[in-house]
Design an enzyme around this catalytic site. Structure first.
Site, mmCIF file in Angstrom:
data_model
loop_
_atom_site.group_PDB
_atom_site.id
_atom_site.type_symbol
_atom_site.label_atom_id
_atom_site.label_comp_id
_atom_site.label_asym_id
_atom_site.label_seq_id
_atom_site.Cartn_x
_atom_site.Cartn_y
_atom_site.Cartn_z
ATOM 1 N N GLU B 52 32.844 -1.604 4.163
ATOM 2 C CA GLU B 52 33.652 -2.767 4.584
ATOM 3 C C GLU B 52 34.557 -2.441 5.758
ATOM 4 O O GLU B 52 34.831 -3.306 6.601
ATOM 5 C CB GLU B 52 34.485 -3.295 3.410
ATOM 6 C CG GLU B 52 33.676 -4.018 2.344
ATOM 7 C CD GLU B 52 33.127 -3.091 1.270
ATOM 8 O OE1 GLU B 52 33.224 -1.845 1.438
ATOM 9 O OE2 GLU B 52 32.603 -3.593 0.266
ATOM 10 N N PHE B 114 37.112 -6.914 -13.913
ATOM 11 C CA PHE B 114 36.291 -5.987 -13.137
ATOM 12 C C PHE B 114 36.352 -6.352 -11.649
ATOM 13 O O PHE B 114 36.171 -7.505 -11.276
ATOM 14 C CB PHE B 114 34.837 -6.045 -13.628
ATOM 15 C CG PHE B 114 33.926 -5.156 -12.825
ATOM 16 C CD1 PHE B 114 34.102 -3.775 -12.808
ATOM 17 C CD2 PHE B 114 32.897 -5.702 -12.063
ATOM 18 C CE1 PHE B 114 33.271 -2.957 -12.049
ATOM 19 C CE2 PHE B 114 32.065 -4.888 -11.303
ATOM 20 C CZ PHE B 114 32.247 -3.516 -11.295
ATOM 21 N N GLN B 115 36.593 -5.378 -10.821
ATOM 22 C CA GLN B 115 36.732 -5.545 -9.371
ATOM 23 C C GLN B 115 37.808 -6.568 -9.002
ATOM 24 O O GLN B 115 37.690 -7.275 -8.011
ATOM 25 C CB GLN B 115 35.386 -5.900 -8.727
ATOM 26 C CG GLN B 115 34.398 -4.731 -8.810
ATOM 27 C CD GLN B 115 33.214 -4.856 -7.874
ATOM 28 O OE1 GLN B 115 32.761 -5.956 -7.575
ATOM 29 N NE2 GLN B 115 32.705 -3.720 -7.408
ATOM 30 N N LYS B 164 35.627 -16.844 -7.378
ATOM 31 C CA LYS B 164 34.206 -17.161 -7.510
ATOM 32 C C LYS B 164 33.980 -18.576 -8.045
ATOM 33 O O LYS B 164 33.043 -19.270 -7.614
ATOM 34 C CB LYS B 164 33.545 -16.131 -8.434
ATOM 35 C CG LYS B 164 32.038 -16.103 -8.296
ATOM 36 C CD LYS B 164 31.435 -14.937 -9.074
ATOM 37 C CE LYS B 164 29.926 -14.903 -8.892
ATOM 38 N NZ LYS B 164 29.314 -13.810 -9.677
ATOM 39 N N MET B 482 43.402 16.581 19.364
ATOM 40 C CA MET B 482 44.785 16.180 19.593
ATOM 41 C C MET B 482 45.712 16.850 18.580
ATOM 42 O O MET B 482 46.834 17.243 18.926
ATOM 43 C CB MET B 482 44.911 14.655 19.528
ATOM 44 C CG MET B 482 46.205 14.113 20.084
ATOM 45 S SD MET B 482 46.461 14.523 21.837
ATOM 46 C CE MET B 482 45.819 13.061 22.643
#
Lengths: 186, 584
Positions: B52, B114-115, B164, B482
């Site tokens: 993502e 969940f999630q 959802k 760096m």
């Protein structure tokens, strides 16, 4: 809703003093913030103060216009003039914020706070507490033989002064609402 | 009559009505209805990222290279939390992106489902605004408002969290024209009185400088055009921040190079010595100013910015102008022309004489000798061999990024995509994918370091799947260059954890994905290798082995001012004091 002085489509930029101010003195300012009354808006405002390290001395929030779905948040904060200007500008960036007014610099304003004091005691102390409450024009809103609950409204300094007087007389609990403020005049 | 449809179909319809052609995303349980709606249509192309974070950076690359908002679709919980770095990156660099996240159904919110994650809570400080939509009837309107907020005022990332059950339910669709966009309407016209004050200052200035930034590019192509007209007509020198490169052409007469921590000597000296600084769409970032107390001590300063909070935040300015760059420059030009197009040309000529003296220092000079490629040389050759192409450059973060900014020239806006504010390693590769999606026929090159590139290397799968011929030009010094440079300067050459151990064979890695790998370690074959990279029709991993201990100069060390630059290795001993060493 004219008392709020919100023009449709107006942004809050007019409240900003963008000219530099070179003072490093810490000042206390009372900000009135008109916001959409929606979920999470208070978290956005508080999160801004926490995330950027600004102070909150006092905070009140309640819906003020049900049909317009608006709430008013009153924040008392401290900082240098530059920090105060940053706070106002940063608040203005929050999308649900309609308007930010600095009541401390935009003319005169009235500030009030409500507090409830529970004072426990008997005998002389009880009598003295009641006498002082009368002088301060506090109301008795609950009483037992060993306690009073006083209700007092006024500027924060008055609440502080009354609390100092009640402490030796048996002050056991104190609840304050925080500051509500409006500008004077029209 | 209003159309009835499911929430999932509403999302697709709203995206189409907003002119979206490409969505970067990754499916999961809580966005399956929207993915089902994507399956049933052809108008919007979905690009499946491999992570993502990659999807969000790709959307950023798409947005920066087109000026249009980038769109991203991810699932709830880990999908949303993986998007956080991209959102923060877009917030810091003012990039308009719209991220749509799935959420557990409304009746399960707060149950540790969940999630489930508190997505609006987590992303509140890293978006310009976000919404949790609990009713299907408000979904389309909210998506339209999200595009409005992302693209107007100071652009930025927004997020719409969609449970959802809201995606499954059916209700009436709200077209954009009927959507409630809220009260958000930022001011675009600047205050004419202050603009006139600035015109007066322009007429009198003896040592003026334009200091431009990403705001010029965000304002759109008109802003760059007006800027070029203004710079051309006044003849004042112009410098730019990292974010603003391309708003004025690098080949332009008045260009004096990038400023800041690794900016050019002449640009920083001119900033320090000017008597009028005109900041257009930049924000006095700490990479630009160096120590604040000694920043450009003798100048009057004007600041044009659409965000009032940028003004007087770090540097106090005498002429604050809140407004959109293009609108303000148009007014500024009109007022200046109406008053007779005056400048103090004799003084400005003398000022240019001083700048030419500073230029003689040749702060970017390097010598390519021996059999090891210098990173500066690699970029100089890349510049020479790709300059004439229709070229877009992205970068990762670190030394290579600064060298790319120094040695590549940008003639137009929207051609340079780099993570400025947040400094996100892993940005450049997915961003190059987003750019190539928007510009299929262009030459898209990601200038990378090997360590940054590995942070989002999984996106090689995305590049292969969509046949995106992105060129990964990796300056491989086997070091976090760096970090290593700072450890050398600040931490007694104790190189703690700053080397790249167990590096992959990049050629084999490319081949494992079916891409082309090129290894180059010899300066004599560099040109041929670069040409091979350019002409190959497909993604290329170019592993350019460079000098391992090269440092990036010029450099304004922490806690120092613009006129205290380090120009090379000889200047570096004990330059950063205790106070400076706590700064980043």
């Amino acid at each position: 809703m004219s008392p709020l002085k919100i023009k449709k489509g107006a942004t809050s930029h007019s409240a900003y003093n963008l000219r530099p101010n070179f003072s490093d003195v810490q000042e206390s300012h009372t900000l009135a913030i008109i916001v959409d009354n929606e979920a999470g808006v208070l978290a956005r405002v508080i999160g801004l103060f926490a995330g950027r390290g600004y102070n909150i001395e006092s905070l009140t929030v309640a819906e003020i216009d049900h049909s317009g779905n608006l709430s008013r948040i009153t924040v008392v904060t401290t900082g240098t003039p530059q920090v105060i200007n940053q706070i106002k500008a940063q608040l203005g960036r929050i999308v649900p914020v309609h308007q930010v007014n600095d009541l401390t610099v935009e003319g005169q304003s009235v500030e009030r706070e409500l507090a409830l004091f529970k004072v426990e005691g008997t005998g002389d102390k009880r009598v003295e507490a009641l006498r002082l409450a009368d002088i301060f024009r506090a109301n008795v809103v609950d009483s037992t033989l060993e306690s009073f609950v006083f209700e007092l409204t006024g500027p924060s300094e008055k609440i502080d002064a009354f609390a100092d007087l009640m402490r030796p007389l048996g002050l056991s609990e104190l609840a304050r609402t925080g500051v509500a403020a409006l500008s004077r005049g029209t | 009559m209003a159309q009835k449809m499911t929430g999932a179909d509403m999302v697709i319809q709203a995206l189409k009505d907003q002119g979206v052609d490409t969505v970067f995303g990754y499916p999961g349980g809580a966005v399956l209805p929207i993915y089902d709606a994507i399956f049933n249509q052809n108008g919007i192309r979905h690009v499946l990222a491999r992570h993502e974070q990659g999807a969000v950076h790709a959307a950023e690359g798409y947005a920066r290279s087109t000026g249009k908002p980038g769109v991203c679709l991810v699932t709830s919980g880990p999908g949303a939390t993986n998007a956080v770095t991209g959102l923060t990156d877009a917030l810091m660099d003012s990039i308009p992106i719209v991220v749509l996240t799935g959420q557990v159904p409304t009746f399960m919110i707060g149950s540790d489902a969940f999630q489930e994650a508190d997505t609006v809570g987590i992303t509140r400080p890293c978006t310009k605004h976000n919404w949790l939509v609990k009713e299907t009837s408000k979904l389309a309107s909210t998506v339209h408002e999200a595009f409005h907020v992302a693209t107007t005022g100071r652009p930025g990332p927004v997020l719409v969290d969609i449970p959802k059950d809201v995606q499954f339910a059916t209700d009436e669709y709200t077209p954009p024209a009927e959507a409630d966009l809220g009260h958000y309407q930022p001011q675009v016209k600047g205050d004419l009185e202050t603009i006139t004050e600035l015109v007066e200052a322009i007429e009198q200035a003896e040592r003026p400088i334009f200091y431009t930034g990403g705001g010029v590019i965000n304002s759109g192509p008109a802003a760059s055009q007006l800027l070029r007209e203004l710079v051309g007509a006044t003849g004042f020198p112009i410098t730019s921040t990292l974010m603003g490169l391309g708003c004025y052409p690098a080949s332009g007469e008045s260009w004096i190079g990038m400023l800041g921590m690794h900016g050019l000597y002449e640009a920083n000296m001119a900033m320090h010595g000017c008597d009028l600084m005109i900041n257009i769409g930049a924000r006095f970032d700490d990479r630009i100013t160096g120590v604040l107390d000694a920043f450009s001590p003798d100048s009057r300063k004007a600041h044009i910015d659409i965000d009032p909070s940028s003004i007087n935040k770090a540097i106090r300015v005498e002429m604050p102008i809140v407004g959109d760059v293009a609108h303000v420059l148009e007014d500024l030009l009109n007022v200046w022309k109406a008053r007779g197009r005056k400048t103090n040309s004799a003084a400005v000529k003398k000022w240019w004489g001083q700048i030419d003296e500073w230029r003689k220092v040749e702060c970017l000079k390097f010598e390519q000798k021996g059999k090891v490629i210098k990173p500066q040389h690699a970029l100089a050759r890349l510049e020479a061999l790709t300059k004439k192409h229709d070229r877009y450059i992205t970068t990762e973060v670190g030394q290579h990024q600064m060298w790319a900014a120094q040695y590549l020239g940008f003639e137009d806006p929207n051609r340079w995509m780099t993570s400025g504010g947040l400094g996100t390693m892993g940005y450049g590769f997915p961003a190059s994918i987003g750019v190539q999606m928007a510009h299929p026929d262009a030459l898209v090159i990601n200038v990378a370091g090997e360590a940054s590139w590995l942070m989002n290397m999984q996106e090689l799968g995305t590049a292969m799947q969509y046949r995106l011929p992105v060129k990964q030009f990796i300056l491989n010094n086997e070091r976090l260059g760096m970090v290593r440079q700072w450890q050398e300067l600040l931490h007694g050459e104790r190189y703690s954890e700053s080397w790249s151990e167990s590096l992959p064979d990049f050629v084999k890695l490319a081949e494992a994905f079916g891409a082309k790998g090129i290894l180059c370690s010899d300066p004599d074959t560099l040109d041929d290798a670069i040409m091979e990279m350019i002409t190959h029709d497909g993604p290329v991993l170019f592993d350019c082995l460079v000098e391992k201990h090269e440092n990036c100069f010029p450099m304004i060390p922490s806690g120092k001012a613009h006129n205290e630059m380090l120009l090379g290795e000889a200047d570096t001993q004990g330059v950063i004091d205790a106070k400076g060493s706590v700064l980043v």
